[in-house]
Design a protein around this motif. Structure first.
Motif, mmCIF file in Angstrom:
data_model
loop_
_atom_site.group_PDB
_atom_site.id
_atom_site.type_symbol
_atom_site.label_atom_id
_atom_site.label_comp_id
_atom_site.label_asym_id
_atom_site.label_seq_id
_atom_site.Cartn_x
_atom_site.Cartn_y
_atom_site.Cartn_z
ATOM 1 N N HIS A 231 0.831 -1.203 0.000
ATOM 2 C CA HIS A 231 0.000 0.000 0.000
ATOM 3 C C HIS A 231 0.874 1.264 0.000
ATOM 4 C CE1 HIS A 231 -3.646 2.331 0.751
ATOM 5 N NE2 HIS A 231 -3.011 2.956 1.743
ATOM 6 N N PHE A 232 1.927 1.267 0.821
ATOM 7 C CA PHE A 232 2.807 2.442 0.883
ATOM 8 C C PHE A 232 3.529 2.673 -0.447
ATOM 9 C CE2 PHE A 232 3.291 1.760 5.738
ATOM 10 C CZ PHE A 232 2.074 2.413 5.932
ATOM 11 N N ASN A 233 3.918 1.563 -1.101
ATOM 12 C CA ASN A 233 4.566 1.706 -2.425
ATOM 13 C C ASN A 233 3.607 2.331 -3.442
ATOM 14 O OD1 ASN A 233 6.992 0.611 -1.586
ATOM 15 N ND2 ASN A 233 6.421 -1.489 -2.138
ATOM 16 N N ASN A 234 2.329 1.945 -3.345
ATOM 17 C CA ASN A 234 1.329 2.528 -4.250
ATOM 18 C C ASN A 234 1.165 4.026 -3.991
ATOM 19 O OD1 ASN A 234 0.863 0.049 -5.393
ATOM 20 N ND2 ASN A 234 -0.920 -0.425 -4.108
ATOM 21 N N ILE A 235 1.206 4.406 -2.691
ATOM 22 C CA ILE A 235 1.082 5.828 -2.352
ATOM 23 C C ILE A 235 2.264 6.620 -2.912
ATOM 24 C CG2 ILE A 235 0.994 7.483 -0.446
ATOM 25 C CD1 ILE A 235 -1.572 5.905 -0.843
ATOM 26 N N GLU A 236 3.472 6.038 -2.780
ATOM 27 C CA GLU A 236 4.663 6.705 -3.329
ATOM 28 C C GLU A 236 4.540 6.905 -4.836
ATOM 29 O OE1 GLU A 236 7.268 7.992 -1.975
ATOM 30 O OE2 GLU A 236 7.047 7.373 0.112
ATOM 31 N N ALA A 237 4.048 5.886 -5.525
ATOM 32 C CA ALA A 237 3.867 5.997 -6.975
ATOM 33 C C ALA A 237 2.822 7.052 -7.317
ATOM 34 C CB ALA A 237 3.458 4.643 -7.552
#
Length: 569
Positions: A231-237
């Motif tokens: 989820h955090f990786n998606n937010i960064e993207a």
């Protein structure tokens, strides 16, 4: 006046000339122009219906002499007996709407014209101007011509007794001297539109951040530790996507700052010199049909010329050019297309061919000074620029063709030799991009400095290519297709902003293409035909949708002809 009326064709009503509309006389004594003669399905006279009256083409040389006589009048040249003919400058060609005779100076009855809405009286300016209700000067002028009368009718006509008149030519010239009222309207509309865009941008940016924050907040109660990492990786993207979007807004701010500085400099020039700022002409996109030449690289098969009409997505083949060649350049200028250089039987060609759509005419132009293959060509300020190429060495020489005078002159050399590059005129500036220099794919972008008349390195490609198509669209240079090594054909599209010198990736084409036409209108871009490799033609046309950010394959309404039913151009 009856003699003058014999100088126009009885079919198309165009004046005869000494080139394509020479007068042809029939056995019945009636005349038509040579163009209409060739368009007739039968030899019957269209005036008296005599059979076979125009079976044989006979040029009416008496009318040609009459045409020369009137041309001499227009230029004030001497007649055959040595006397100087009266200048016919200012002659308003047209018939009087009352006596139907042709007049040297047509007039407008101000009183009657005002009643019919052609003119309006501005007491503040004490002058008459066209009432362009729909901002259509040409339509209003045409309306004025329908009421034009000759001097005799203006003086003697009972219904015009006591009325004032003005010459139609004077009316038109007075309009040409004024700034069109539409400029102020366009500026107001632009200001309103810009403010709305800024408001919408702020609203959407706020909504996007709120949506992202809501999306981010769901990780606490709904996701496991392993899912939270994803989820955090998606937010960064997602944050990167927002930053990319904000960078586009920053580019817009930078563009406006550059334009503001340009306008301030131009204001100083006007104030200091009391003259308009002289700049290279900017070509505005239209929805007019565009000529396309298939660049299938075969020295055995003459290239096919066709017309693509953006209004109805119609592709109409015209015919094949007669001279086989390969690795030639193609450049289109409104209704004319030029085929430049190339190679045939191991020879670098100096030849230049032109096809004129309006005249349906092919002709050989003046040859270039140097033979060159894999050269690049494009129009700038109504002149044809041919840059670089190959003639056993990679070239940086430039030649310029004056389409009006029909002659070539040497242009300024490129800074870098290159072949298979692209030549694009954008915002009134000429650019040369990409290509291959014999060792590597050329990264340097060059632009022509109109002040020094020299090419100078302007920017970098940031991923070069050769054999690609290019066009100017909404202030940016779009490049598409081509190849970046000897074994591939590309479908990727990128765009370059000459003001900020920044590149951005654009949606890719649906098909790999090279040797094709990239044509921009005011609303979209078309990728027309081309090759998947050096031999396989692509018939499909792709259309770019700026709102959806997507290329769509469109079907052309006219079928592609077989070689049997193609005619020679």
């Amino acid at each position: 006046m009856s003699i003058v009326n014999t100088t126009e064709c009885i079919i198309c009503y165009n004046e005869y000339d000494t080139e394509t509309r020479k007068p042809c006389i029939g056995t019945c004594g009636h005349s038509i122009c040579e163009h209409c003669k060739h368009q007739m399905l039968t030899a019957k006279c269209p005036q008296c219906n005599r059979d076979e009256a125009f079976a044989i083409t006979t040029i009416n040389y008496q009318v040609l002499e009459l045409i020369k006589h009137f041309k001499a009048m227009n230029t004030g040249q001497s007649s055959s007996d040595g006397s100087v003919l009266e200048s016919a400058k200012g002659f308003d060609e047209g018939k009087c709407n009352e006596c139907t005779l042709r007049s040297r100076k047509l007039r407008i009855c101000i009183t009657c014209a005002a009643k019919n809405g052609v003119l309006k009286n501005d007491e503040k300016k004490k002058e008459y101007v066209l009432n362009v209700l729909n901002n259509d000067v040409e339509a209003a002028l045409e309306k004025a011509k329908n009421m034009a009368i000759c001097g005799d009718c203006a003086l003697d006509g009972v219904q015009h007794e006591g009325h004032k008149t003005m010459q139609l030519a004077v009316l038109k010239n007075s309009l040409d001297d004024h700034v069109p009222p539409t400029v102020e309207e366009k500026m107001k509309n632009m200001e309103s539109s810009a403010k709305q865009v800024c408001t919408d941008l702020m609203d959407k940016f706020t909504n996007t951040l709120e949506s992202l924050e809501k999306y981010f907040s769901k990780h606490d109660v709904l996701l496991t530790a392993a899912e939270k990492k994803i989820h955090f990786n998606n937010i960064e993207a997602s944050l990167e996507k927002i930053n990319d979007t904000v960078s586009l807004a920053k580019d817009a701010c930078k563009r406006l700052e550059i334009l503001n500085n340009e306008f301030e400099e131009n204001t100083k020039i006007v104030e200091t010199h009391q003259k308009a700022v002289t700049k290279a002409a900017t070509v505005f996109a239209t929805l007019d049909p565009v000529l396309v030449a298939d660049r299938k690289q075969s020295p055995r098969e003459p290239l096919l010329i066709g017309v693509f009409n953006p209004l109805d997505n119609a592709w109409t083949p015209v015919g094949r050019m007669p001279n086989p060649k390969s690795n030639y350049a193609v450049a289109c200028n409104k209704t004319q297309i030029y085929i430049v250089g190339g190679m045939n039987n191991g020879t670098w060609l100096q030849s230049v061919e032109m096809y004129d759509r309006d005249k349906n005419l092919r002709r050989d132009c003046e040859r270039m000074k140097r033979g060159r293959t894999r050269t690049s060509a494009g129009f700038h300020n109504s002149k044809l620029y041919v840059t670089g190429g190959y003639d056993s060495t990679y070239m940086k020489s430039v030649e310029i063709f004056d389409t009006v005078q029909g002659d070539w002159k040497d242009g300024p050399d490129l800074q870098k030799p290159r072949a298979d590059a692209a030549v694009v005129s954008c915002n009134g500036v000429l650019f040369v991009l990409g290509g291959f220099n014999g060792k590597e794919y050329e990264e340097n972008i060059e632009k022509l400095n109109d002040t020094t008349h020299k090419f100078e390195v302007f920017g970098e490609m940031q991923g070069s290519r050769a054999g690609f198509a290019a066009c100017a669209f909404r202030g940016r240079i779009y490049i598409a297709g081509g190849w970046s090594n000897s074994s591939n054909t590309l479908r990727s599209v990128r765009s370059f902003d000459p003001l900020t010198k920044s590149w951005r990736d654009e949606p890719s084409l649906n098909k790999d293409r090279k040797y094709f036409t990239l044509h921009a209108t005011s609303k979209t871009i078309y990728a027309i035909r081309g090759c998947a490799d050096s031999w396989s033609l692509i018939n499909e046309v792709e259309k770019f949708d700026p709102d959806r950010q997507k290329w769509d394959i469109i079907s052309c309404s006219s079928p592609i002809p077989t070689q049997q039913n193609e005619q020679s151009a």
